[in-house]
Design an enzyme around this catalytic site. Structure first.
Site, mmCIF file in Angstrom:
data_model
loop_
_atom_site.group_PDB
_atom_site.id
_atom_site.type_symbol
_atom_site.label_atom_id
_atom_site.label_comp_id
_atom_site.label_asym_id
_atom_site.label_seq_id
_atom_site.Cartn_x
_atom_site.Cartn_y
_atom_site.Cartn_z
ATOM 1 N N ASP A 161 8.745 -27.299 26.784
ATOM 2 C CA ASP A 161 8.054 -27.152 25.432
ATOM 3 C C ASP A 161 8.426 -28.022 24.452
ATOM 4 O OD1 ASP A 161 7.535 -24.691 26.583
ATOM 5 O OD2 ASP A 161 8.647 -23.390 25.351
ATOM 6 N N TRP A 216 -2.068 -23.301 25.226
ATOM 7 C CA TRP A 216 -1.246 -24.010 24.432
ATOM 8 C C TRP A 216 -1.819 -25.549 24.138
ATOM 9 C CZ3 TRP A 216 4.815 -25.283 24.706
ATOM 10 C CH2 TRP A 216 5.209 -25.866 23.456
ATOM 11 N N LYS A 229 10.980 -20.806 36.382
ATOM 12 C CA LYS A 229 11.830 -19.595 35.782
ATOM 13 C C LYS A 229 12.032 -18.499 36.629
ATOM 14 C CE LYS A 229 12.820 -16.793 32.453
ATOM 15 N NZ LYS A 229 13.703 -17.193 31.441
ATOM 16 N N GLU A 244 14.651 -13.211 35.078
ATOM 17 C CA GLU A 244 15.732 -13.604 33.936
ATOM 18 C C GLU A 244 14.729 -13.472 32.559
ATOM 19 O OE1 GLU A 244 17.637 -17.281 34.818
ATOM 20 O OE2 GLU A 244 18.290 -16.469 36.592
ATOM 21 N N ASP A 261 13.330 -13.789 28.980
ATOM 22 C CA ASP A 261 12.671 -14.855 27.905
ATOM 23 C C ASP A 261 13.375 -14.696 26.522
ATOM 24 O OD1 ASP A 261 10.908 -15.875 29.639
ATOM 25 O OD2 ASP A 261 9.460 -14.208 29.293
HETATM 26 C C1 BGC Z 1 16.974 -19.543 28.610
HETATM 27 C C2 BGC Z 1 18.072 -20.133 29.492
HETATM 28 C C3 BGC Z 1 17.630 -19.677 30.742
HETATM 29 C C4 BGC Z 1 16.421 -20.003 31.390
HETATM 30 C C5 BGC Z 1 16.293 -19.434 32.771
HETATM 31 C C6 BGC Z 1 15.587 -19.910 29.161
HETATM 32 O O1 BGC Z 1 14.570 -19.002 28.122
HETATM 33 O O2 BGC Z 1 16.968 -19.903 27.247
HETATM 34 O O3 BGC Z 1 19.364 -19.694 29.155
HETATM 35 O O4 BGC Z 1 18.717 -20.502 31.767
HETATM 36 O O5 BGC Z 1 15.412 -19.528 30.560
HETATM 37 O O6 BGC Z 1 16.088 -18.259 32.825
#
Ligand code: BGC
Length: 585
Positions: free
Chosen positions: A293, A349, A518, A522, A524
């Site tokens: 980004d 974007w 990604k 996990e 965002d």
């Molecule tokens: C976070 C990181 C993380 C990554 C993968 C990002 O949005 O800021 O801390 O390692 O995502 O999940």
């Protein structure tokens, strides 16, 4: 005593770097020094991975050829030309005059027979930076043979292949895999490769964080060597720690302040480079995904645009994004088995290629990327390609409609709110066109694109099965489109999203691979303020109640509720991603 020293040199960004295997064949000279337990023999390999005016990074890999050491180790050498150690890793460094002493870290006192230690450091030099001629492990001079695993003196590094993913397996992060497998139904995807994110300095060593767990970069690389099992393996690592990171949002603000470019170089990039340069890893294909980004933010989120933020204005003015990225590309690209891919946003974007400057994101971004070439040793040969859609939700393509369609006498591109004059309708077309534009701006004609398909599947019960028959242009697009976001500028924990195409090599011409950078599951960003020591802020775009800002056309955020901090495990999202996977699981 005869001394054989082999020095191989190659040019690194204008400076000379040397790899040396030091072998001293003769009676071992047992010099003073504490001996926790005897080390009758050892082999030392000293590698200068990088050298610049006044500074350098080096790794000393010492293999214990004698009895196992259990009570601690001490490694010593002399710097003949006044070099000094500034900062070290994988050991406790001290220096008295010319003598450098490295002792084992408290948690790692043993070195088995045949095992190695690899202290790494940044040093300073002036005039000359010769390689030390002698190393001693627990007092014993290293006299081992010159053969080092994976490297024979005189070897020239293997040439980079055009597409590193071609014919290669991709590293499965055991820590992500374990979390995925622990979720009901998760075993269906737990063996997929995902990116390893170095999202702060401490992640290099491993920091017990929920993001990177306790595995540091070397732990991952050692595991990768095992997964490779002698074959080809791609290791995907995300370089993500720029000063003033994530300038248009708050959820992934990082630890380095806008001005801390010096720390970025010496405490983040240099140590990563030192580790990746280790000859143990020379047979891996290391893909670096560089700084998500960042440069696109300097095009779209700066004054005089309505979307500007103060932080992006600051980063544009101080130039530290370009400085950091060019430095990273230059240094990482010196390593023969590293493939650098720069992050280039996504079509929702950067996909506006208007000829009026205030609306053109597409050409302006390619031009900005081109501007890093020639800076800090960043050359076109050191850029393997670009990646789009990292951690985003943009679909690969819309199967049922086109932006050129005409509905009720109106062209979709010009009249549908969802499109709003964007030239593209998905990542494949966008990545393909951006590639050509990047080549026009100085990048090599064989660059390849990666697309992050971790969360852009858009399956499940809401997925349309054909084109709408509506004659209202907005209704037509909204009923036909698979991407069910409220607006394309929405980026945080999107409700309704699913896992996308599984990672695969060469899915389309000029697309090197679909990848899952990604790691699904996990977060965002947190849906409400959560105090933390990771530098992460609270971004309202992660709050489902938020009604938006100019960067998403003042629309609701579309985010899932009850989300943890960015990078932390978000079980409910993981379940939804599996349920809405497309292709379905
Ligand atoms: C976070 C990181 C993380 C990554 C993968 C990002 O949005 O800021 O801390 O390692 O995502 O999940």
């Amino acid at each position: 005593m005869s001394l054989r020293t082999f020095v191989r040199s190659r040019k690194l960004g204008g400076a000379l770097a040397a790899t040396s295997v030091v072998a001293l064949s003769a009676t071992a000279i047992v010099a003073g020094g504490t001996s926790a337990s005897a080390a009758p023999g050892c082999r030392a390999n000293y590698t200068i991975s990088n050298q610049w005016s006044g500074g350098f990074s080096a790794t000393v890999t010492v293999t214990n050829l004698g009895d196992a050491i259990s009570g601690g180790w001490t490694l010593e050498w002399d710097f003949a030309a006044g070099q000094t150690v500034q900062h070290g890793w994988n050991g406790t460094f001290s220096q008295a005059g010319t003598r450098v002493t490295v002792r084992n870290p408290s948690w790692s006192p043993t070195v088995g027979t045949g095992a190695s230690i690899s202290p790494t450091f940044n040093g300073s030099w002036s005039g000359d930076n010769p390689v030390p001629t002698q190393f001693r492990l627990n007092g014993t001079v290293c006299t081992g043979s010159v053969e080092t695993p994976g490297e024979t003196p005189g070897d020239t590094p293997a040439a980079r292949v055009d597409n590193p993913y071609s014919g290669a397996k991709v590293y499965v992060n055991p820590q992500w895999s374990e979390r995925a497998a622990a979720e009901p139904g998760g075993s269906r995807i737990a063996n997929q490769p995902t990116g390893v994110w170095l999202d702060r300095i401490s992640a290099i060593e491993g920091n017990d964080s929920p993001t990177t767990g306790s595995m540091g970069l070397r732990d991952h690389l050692d595991e990768a060597v095992e997964q490779a099992a002698g074959g080809q393996l791609v290791f995907q690592v995300v370089i993500y720690n720029l000063p003033g990171r994530d300038c248009a949002a708050l959820a992934s603000n990082g630890e380095l302040k806008a001005t801390e470019i010096g720390r970025y170089k010496s405490e983040y990039i240099d140590p990563i480079v030192a580790i990746l340069s280790d000859s143990k890893y020379a047979n891996l294909r290391i893909v670096t995904v560089i700084e998500i980004d960042s440069l696109p933010n300097l095009v779209t989120n700066v004054s005089p645009r309505e979307t500007a933020t103060d932080n992006c204005n600051t980063m544009k003015a101080n130039g530290n994004y370009q400085e950091g990225i060019s430095y990273a590309v230059g240094k990482l690209g010196d390593i023969p088995n590293v493939y650098n891919y720069l992050d280039a946003g996504h079509h929702g974007w950067i996909g506006w290629g208007d000829t009026q400057e205030q609306y053109d994101n597409f050409h302006a971004s390619a031009k900005l990327f081109g501007s890093i070439l020639g800076r800090n040793g960043a050359t076109a040969d050191k850029v393997a390609g670009f990646i789009t859609n990292t951690a985003n939700y943009s679909a690969l393509e819309e199967p049922y409609w086109k932006v050129e369609d005409s509905v009720g006498g109106k062209i979709v591109k010009e009249h549908a709110k969802w499109v709003d004059w964007n030239d593209f309708n998905g990542e494949i077309d966008f990545a393909t066109a951006l590639r050509s534009e990047l080549v026009k701006n100085g990048f090599n004609s064989n660059i390849g694109m990666l697309i992050d398909t971790s969360r852009n599947g858009w399956g499940g019960s809401k997925r349309p099965t054909g084109k709408s028959s509506a004659t209202d242009v907005d209704k037509y697009v909204d009923e036909s489109r698979i991407d069910k976001r409220i607006q394309k500028g929405n980026w945080c924990n999107q409700s309704g999203a699913g896992l996308g195409e599984r990672p695969k090599a060469s899915p389309k011409p000029n697309i090197d691979a679909y990848v899952w950078i990604k790691p699904p599951g996990e977060s965002d960003g947190a849906s409400k303020e959560i105090p933390n020591d990771e530098g992460k802020g609270f971004d309202e775009m992660c709050d489902p109640k938020y009604q938006g800002n100019p960067r998403n056309g003042n629309n609701p955020s579309g985010a899932l509720d009850n989300a943890p901090l960015s990078g932390h495990w978000f079980s409910a999202q993981f379940q939804e991603l599996m349920n809405n996977a497309y292709p379905p699981l």
